[in-house]
Design a protein around this motif. Structure first.
Motif, short mmCIF file in Angstrom:
data_model
loop_
_atom_site.label_atom_id
_atom_site.label_comp_id
_atom_site.label_asym_id
_atom_site.label_seq_id
_atom_site.Cartn_x
_atom_site.Cartn_y
_atom_site.Cartn_z
N ASP A 1 0.83 -1.21 0.00
CA ASP A 1 0.00 0.00 0.00
C ASP A 1 0.86 1.26 0.00
O ASP A 1 0.54 2.23 -0.67
CB ASP A 1 -0.94 0.01 1.22
N PHE A 2 1.96 1.23 0.75
CA PHE A 2 2.86 2.38 0.76
C PHE A 2 3.46 2.60 -0.62
O PHE A 2 3.53 3.73 -1.11
CB PHE A 2 3.97 2.17 1.80
N GLY A 3 3.86 1.53 -1.28
CA GLY A 3 4.42 1.63 -2.63
C GLY A 3 3.43 2.21 -3.61
O GLY A 3 3.77 3.04 -4.46
N LYS A 4 2.16 1.78 -3.51
CA LYS A 4 1.12 2.32 -4.39
C LYS A 4 0.92 3.81 -4.13
O LYS A 4 0.70 4.59 -5.06
CB LYS A 4 -0.18 1.56 -4.18
N LEU A 5 0.99 4.21 -2.88
CA LEU A 5 0.85 5.63 -2.53
C LEU A 5 1.98 6.44 -3.14
O LEU A 5 1.75 7.49 -3.74
CB LEU A 5 0.82 5.80 -1.01
N ILE A 6 3.21 5.96 -3.02
CA ILE A 6 4.37 6.66 -3.57
C ILE A 6 4.22 6.79 -5.09
O ILE A 6 4.44 7.86 -5.66
CB ILE A 6 5.68 5.96 -3.21
N ALA A 7 3.83 5.70 -5.75
CA ALA A 7 3.66 5.74 -7.21
C ALA A 7 2.58 6.74 -7.60
O ALA A 7 2.75 7.52 -8.56
CB ALA A 7 3.31 4.35 -7.74
N SER A 8 1.49 6.75 -6.88
CA SER A 8 0.39 7.67 -7.17
C SER A 8 0.83 9.12 -6.99
O SER A 8 0.56 9.98 -7.85
CB SER A 8 -0.79 7.35 -6.27
N ASN B 1 11.27 -1.56 1.93
CA ASN B 1 10.86 -0.49 2.82
C ASN B 1 11.98 0.53 2.89
O ASN B 1 13.13 0.17 3.14
CB ASN B 1 10.63 -1.01 4.24
N PRO B 2 11.66 1.80 2.68
CA PRO B 2 12.71 2.81 2.86
C PRO B 2 13.03 2.99 4.33
O PRO B 2 12.17 2.75 5.20
CB PRO B 2 12.09 4.08 2.28
N GLU B 3 14.24 3.36 4.61
CA GLU B 3 14.64 3.64 5.99
C GLU B 3 13.88 4.87 6.48
O GLU B 3 13.63 5.80 5.73
CB GLU B 3 16.15 3.90 6.07
N ARG B 4 13.52 4.88 7.73
CA ARG B 4 12.79 5.99 8.32
C ARG B 4 13.56 7.30 8.12
O ARG B 4 12.99 8.33 7.77
CB ARG B 4 12.58 5.74 9.80
N GLU B 5 14.88 7.25 8.33
CA GLU B 5 15.70 8.45 8.17
C GLU B 5 15.67 8.97 6.74
O GLU B 5 15.71 10.16 6.50
CB GLU B 5 17.15 8.17 8.59
N SER B 6 15.59 8.06 5.77
CA SER B 6 15.52 8.46 4.36
C SER B 6 14.22 9.20 4.07
O SER B 6 14.19 10.15 3.29
CB SER B 6 15.62 7.24 3.46
N LEU B 7 13.14 8.74 4.67
CA LEU B 7 11.86 9.38 4.44
C LEU B 7 11.80 10.77 5.05
O LEU B 7 11.18 11.67 4.50
CB LEU B 7 10.72 8.54 5.01
#
Length: 64
Positions: free
Chosen positions: A5-12, A57-63
């Motif tokens: 779901d997170f990946g779909k959000l990023i793509a959107s 999953n991206p690292e929290r610090e990266s986000l």
């Protein structure tokens, strides 16, 4: 939120952004812009692709 779901959000969200010519951002463009914002080389097109497909999953610090 799970990885898929997170990946779909990023793509959107990526596709909502447009370049100067009105073309939606590519994964490469998102990686470039994210690296500029972070003032670091954190993301690549491959990493963005993996995130969007829910494989990484991206690292929290990266986000941040």
């Amino acid at each position: 939120m799970n990885r898929v779901d997170f990946g779909k959000l990023i793509a959107s969200l990526r596709k909502e952004h447009e370049d100067e010519e009105g073309v939606p951002w590519t994964q490469e463009k998102l990686a470039q812009e994210a690296n500029l914002a972070a003032d670091a080389s954190i993301f690549s097109e491959d990493i963005i692709s993996s995130i969007e497909r829910g494989k990484r999953n991206p690292e929290r610090e990266s986000l941040l």
